[in-house]
Every structure is written in structure tokens, then in C-alpha cells.
Design an enzyme around this catalytic site. Structure first.
Site, PDB file in Angstrom:
ATOM      1  N   HIS A  91      -6.680  -4.787  -1.610  1.00 15.65           N
ATOM      2  CA  HIS A  91      -5.851  -5.989  -1.574  1.00 15.65           C
ATOM      3  C   HIS A  91      -6.069  -6.858  -2.789  1.00 15.65           C
ATOM      4  CE1 HIS A  91      -6.412  -4.758   2.585  1.00 15.65           C
ATOM      5  NE2 HIS A  91      -5.170  -5.132   2.733  1.00 15.65           N
TER       6      HIS A  91
ATOM      7  N   HIS B 116       0.820  -1.218   0.000  1.00 20.64           N
ATOM      8  CA  HIS B 116       0.000   0.000   0.000  1.00 20.64           C
ATOM      9  C   HIS B 116       0.850   1.263   0.000  1.00 20.64           C
ATOM     10  CE1 HIS B 116      -3.156  -2.771   0.823  1.00 20.64           C
ATOM     11  NE2 HIS B 116      -2.729  -3.044   2.042  1.00 20.64           N
TER      12      HIS B 116
END
Ligand SMILES: Nc1ncnc2c1ncn2[C@@H]1O[C@H](COP(=O)(O)OP(=O)(O)OP(=O)(O)O)[C@@H](O)[C@H]1O
Ligand SMILES: [Mg+2]
Lengths: 206, 331
Positions: free
Chosen positions: B219, B57
Site C-alpha cells: 500500500h 492491487h
């Protein structure tokens, strides 16, 4: 059967072998309804757990389980790390001072593991998680005397397959709602391998 | 899979090493862990903030370590929550004596691992509080399920709660601010292409050339709806509608806006989205006080973006304006 440290170690070795050879499959299952890391997580965790227990001399089964718990907790990550870690920690606590571990002790241990996992993950049976395999296996072990290894494996396998038709309400798959139906739960599948490995060790001990 | 990596197993470690060297004036690593600490940690006289989660991320979360935001970031494997022992080490190392505040994104794994770490720390007498961020409106909010996911809105928690902690506020007050941010922040995202986790080597789902996945998480998990791709304005409108129709009443209020790139969408396209968002909010009598356009919470090489709105009051505005000096966020 009775479980001594050799059987406990053999259980982890067999479980690791099953997980390594099904690593891709577990990842595929998790890609369908999760985030695709379950195979990697389990392979990393059990590889280390196996290395740890194969290379250590143990006095008790409880010590084997405790080491497994510590390794799984610190190596798997994700949702399954704390859950499998908790499971082995509870099993270790339950079989403390039991040598050898009898079938009845093991039944108590699996039940304690189940309760610990339910508390940690706040999931109940029927939410499409690994609890759906641990629950019937715990019941099966508790109700049986002279439990047959084949039946143990069958119970776990059936429970795993039944997760296919459940709509997930816990874990990552819950975000898919109805779309989670039609896929077997990855964590239930790795739990099946764990009990398949136990059944295997059991057969050899009979 | 085409990636600039050496070995899939080493991606996180090598990334952290490179990050530390790039930002040595902000962070230092905690020996033997995947924790990056503020260079001057533990900072005394303030509550310490810790965030973390799976890697992939970037710049989250290590990019927000520094003055006015986080004291430590804990990196897990790609898209996988870090383990309790790692978080526990971070808590011990970051604790400056005023207690530790954990910012957790609402994923089962993150919540369980952070809570176990919290229990370990509390057993050693460290005061720990936490907030669970759940800004993603794509997911239904229900007490029977996990509830909603935490996505880009998490950065607003880092900023506001971090500024509050820097003022010397108590653990209780830092928690209040974090909860206020969570209560007033809503996000939604869209993906145009999937991402590939290095360890698996395969895309997490496939999209046709003309398809997009609406309501995407961060994700690579599938979203809530797959449909034909439309124009920037139409996509932005669809996401905004969901955000505006949710339980926060943004009408007539002031908001902070974040248009967040997921990794492979160029800044030019994010600005095109922002152009529409600003116009649409203005037309609806919603006044934008702060705007952030860029990559704040990515999903590897996924193409797509998310829109986040946070309803702000005087306190939150002031906290957004407070000084922050971190690798990925400066004010
Ligand atoms: N609350 C829960 N209780 C019991 N089992 C759960 C729960 N949540 C998830 N699981 C199990 O964990 C499995 C997924 O494990 P995995 O290792 O992929 O973690 P993850 O959900 O991807 O974690 P993370 O959110 O950190 O990425 C599911 O298939 C399910 O069986
Ligand atoms: Mg997963």
C-alpha cells in the site's frame, strides 16, 4: 449545555468543515506512519454525513447520530470507518429517548462510543490510535459537572499531541515499530477535530 | 502526478466498468455496488469464496473471479478496505446455499469491515467462515500487535481454497485448506520506487536514485529498512533468507514459488530474480513443484517485487493443479 437536533446537526457541520480544511494535513500524517488515505477517507465520509443530516428533518438527536453512523460506516472505509461508525451508533443507542440530551447523557454516550470502539478494534489506551483521544475525553466528560467547552477542547488537543511519543502497536503504524515515534497519530487528529467541533457548538449553546 | 485517469474520484468505478466489459465472459457487476461476481453466481452446490480489499492491487482481486477461484471480489477505494455494506451485498449475492468463505488480508481496516459484514450476514442466517492471510515476514509477528500483513501469498489461498470449494468440500474443509495455506506460506517484498494514490497525487514516500526499501507492504507504506540498491541476485538472496529463516521449515520439502511484480518492474527483471531463486532453492535441497512469475498482487505503479514460498503437500499440489479459469489465472 443541552443538545437538541439543531446542535447535533451543527456538530457534524462543524466537524466536516474542520476535516475538509485539514484534509491534506490528515493525509500527510497518515503518509508518515500509515498509508496516506486518512484525509481522503474522512473527507469523503464527513462530506456525505453532513449532506445527509443538513438535508433531513429530525425529531431526535438519536436519529441524527444514527444517520451519521450509517453514512460513516458505508463511506469512510479503512480502519476508521467501522470505528467512527461504531462510535456514532453507540452514541445514538445511548441517547435514545433523551430529549434534550444533557451533559450527563452526552458523557454516557461518549463512554459507550469508546467501549464500542475498543471492542471493535481490540485496542487499548496507549497504542497510538484514536482511542488515546476518546479515552481522556470520556473521562473528562464523566467527571465534570458544568463542563467548560474550552477544557474539553484542551483535553482532546493534549491527548492528540501526546500520541506523538507513543510507539504504535495497533493500526497500520504498528508495522513501523520504533519508526512510528515522533509523529502524531492521524486518527487521533481527526478525533480531535470532532471534539473541537463539539466544543465549538457547546460554546455557542452556553 | 502523471496518470492515465479522468478524475481521481472516479478511478475505482471507471476501472470496474472497464474490467467488466473486458471480462464479460467471466464476471458481472452487482448493481449499485463495487462488487464483481462470477457471471453464473450464485453457484449452487459449493461453498462461495469472497475476497476483496482496497483497489490498486490489480489484477487482485477481481482478476481471480471465476471457476476454481473466487465467486466475488469486493473493491474498496484505492488502498482502502471496502465497507461492510458492500461486503454484505457480495455475501448475499454470491451465496449458493453452502455457506460463504471470506479471504481477508491482515490489515486492521479489512479485518474490521469484513467482520462487520460477516455479523450482518450471520444475523440473516447465512453461514460464514473466514481466514486472515498474514504471509509477510517483514513484519514482526506478535500477539501484542496486529501481527503480519497479508500480501501476494493471498493468491495461493484463492487458488487452493477455491479449488477445494469447487470439489464440493464443506465450509469447514475449505477453511482447513485455507488455514493450511496460511500456515505454510511466507513472503517478503522490496520497492525501488514509491507509488502514487490518485486521490492524494503525491508519492507515499521518497527514495533516492540509488536506494531501495526492503520489507515493503503493498500500500505504499514504508518498509522496514532503507538501503543502497544492490544486484538482482543480492536482493533476491536477502528476501529469500528472511523467508527461509522464518518459522516454516522449508528444508528438504517441496514448495510453490511466486515471484510477484509490484506494478512497474518489467517481466524481464522478474525472470532474472526467478533464475536466482530456483538455483538457490535447488542448492538448498528444496524442490520447486510450481512456479508463478508475473504480476499477481501489485501496488499501483510501484517498482519492485516480492518472493513467496508455500510449502506444499500432496493435497496442496493437487489443488494448485486443479482447473481454474479466471481473467488473471488459468490452469
Ligand atoms: N485497532 C484500532 N483501534 C482504534 N483505532 C485504530 C485501530 N487501528 C487504526 N486505528 C486508527 O485509524 C487511523 C487510520 O485510519 P485510516 O482511515 O487511515 O485507515 P487505514 O488504517 O488506512 O485503513 P486500511 O487498513 O483499510 O487502509 C489510525 O491513525 C488510528 O487512529
Ligand atoms: Mg490509512
Amino acid at each position: 449545555m443541552e443538545m437538541k437536533t439543531e446542535q447535533a446537526v451543527a456538530w457534524i457541520e462543524k466537524a466536516n468543515a474542520l476535516i475538509q480544511s485539514n484534509k491534506e494535513y490528515l493525509t500527510e500524517l497518515d503518509q508518515a506512519i500509515g498509508d496516506g488515505d486518512h484525509g481522503l477517507n474522512m473527507s469523503r465520509g464527513f462530506q456525505e454525513a453532513e449532506a445527509k443530516v443538513s438535508g433531513t428533518d429530525y425529531d431526535t438527536v438519536a436519529d441524527v447520530f444514527k444517520d451519521v453512523a450509517t453514512v460513516l460506516m458505508s463511506k469512510i472505509g479503512g480502519a476508521s470507518g467501522p470505528l467512527y461508525g461504531t462510535a456514532f451508533l453507540k452514541m445514538s443507542m445511548t441517547v435514545k429517548d433523551k430529549d434534550p440530551v444533557t451533559e450527563a447523557n452526552l458523557a454516557d454516550a461518549v463512554e459507550a462510543a469508546l467501549n464500542g470502539m475498543k471492542q471493535r478494534g481490540k485496542a487499548e489506551q496507549g497504542e497510538k490510535t484514536m482511542i488515546d483521544v476518546w479515552h481522556p475525553v470520556a473521562d473528562f466528560l464523566k467527571n465534570g459537572q458544568n463542563v467548560q467547552a474550552d477544557k474539553l477542547e484542551e483535553t482532546a488537543e493534549r491527548a492528540m499531541n501526546e500520541t506523538k511519543d507513543i510507539v504504535a502497536t495497533k493500526g497500520r503504524a504498528a508495522y513501523l515499530q520504533e519508526r512510528s515515534k515522533g509523529h502524531v497519530d492521524p486518527g487521533s487528529t481527526s478525533s480531535f477535530y470532532l471534539f473541537q467541533a463539539l466544543a465549538d457548538v457547546w460554546k455557542k449553546g452556553e | 502526478m502523471k496518470k492515465v485517469i479522468n478524475q481521481a474520484d472516479n478511478v475505482v468505478r471507471e476501472m470496474l466498468e472497464g474490467f467488466e466489459e473486458a471480462h464479460a465472459d467471466y464476471v458481472r457487476s452487482l448493481e449499485g455496488t463495487t462488487v464483481l461476481l462470477r457471471k453464473d453466481a450464485p453457484v449452487t452446490g459449493k461453498v462461495s469464496l469472497i475476497s476483496g480489499g482496497g483497489s490498486g492491487h490489480e489484477p487482485a482481486h477481481a482478476g481471480y473471479v471465476g471457476e476454481g477461484m473466487l465467486d466475488a471480489a469486493v473493491a474498496g477505494e484505492m488502498f482502502t478496505s471496502p465497507t461492510p455494506d458492500q461486503v454484505f451485498e457480495a455475501i448475499k449475492a454470491a451465496n449458493g446455499g453452502e455457506g460463504v468463505f471470506l479471504v481477508i488480508k491482515n490489515y486492521t481496516g479489512d479485518v474490521m469491515n469484513f467482520e462487520m459484514a460477516r455479523e450482518l450476514a450471520e444475523a440473516e442466517g447465512i453461514s460464514v467462515e473466514q481466514v486472515v492471510v498474514n504471509d509477510d515476514v517483514a513484519v514482526e509477528d506478535s500477539s501484542f500487535t496486529n501481527g503480519r500483513r497479508g500480501i501476494a501469498g493471498t493468491v495461493f489461498v484463492h487458488k487452493a481454497a477455491g479449488a477445494k470449494a469447487a470439489e464440493g468440500a464443506s465450509l469447514e474443509d475449505v477453511k482447513k485448506v485455507a488455514e493450511k495455506v496460511v500456515a505454510n506460506t511466507r513472503s517478503m517484498g522490496v520497492a525501488l520506487t514509491p507509488c502514487i494514490v490518485p486521490g492524494s497525487g503525491k508519492p507515499s514516500f521518497t527514495l533516492e536514485e540509488d536506494e531501495m526499501e526492503v520489507g515493503i507492504g503493498i500500500h505504499g507504506e514504508p518498509g522496514i529498512e532503507r538501503k543502497k540498491i544492490t544486484s538482482a541476485d543480492d536482493i533476491a538472496e536477502e528476501l529469500l533468507q528472511k523467508v527461509l529463516q522464518d518459522s516454516v521449515d522449508f528444508q528438504g520439502s517441496e514448495v510453490a514459488v511466486m515471484v510477484n511484480g509490484l506494478g512497474a518492474t518489467p517481466a524481464s527483471e522478474l525472470y532474472i530474480v526467478n533464475r536466482y531463486v530456483q538455483k538457490r532453492l535447488r542448492d538448498n535441497d528444496i524442490q520447486v513443484t510450481h512456479t508463478y512469475v508475473g504480476e499477481y498482487m501489485t501496488s499501483l505503479e510501484m517498482a519492485g517485487f516480492s518472493i513467496t514460498l508455500m510449502k506444499v503437500d500432496e493435497e496442496l499440489k493437487q489443488l494448485l493443479d486443479a482447473r481454474a479459469d479466471t481473467p488473471a489465472f488459468r490452469k
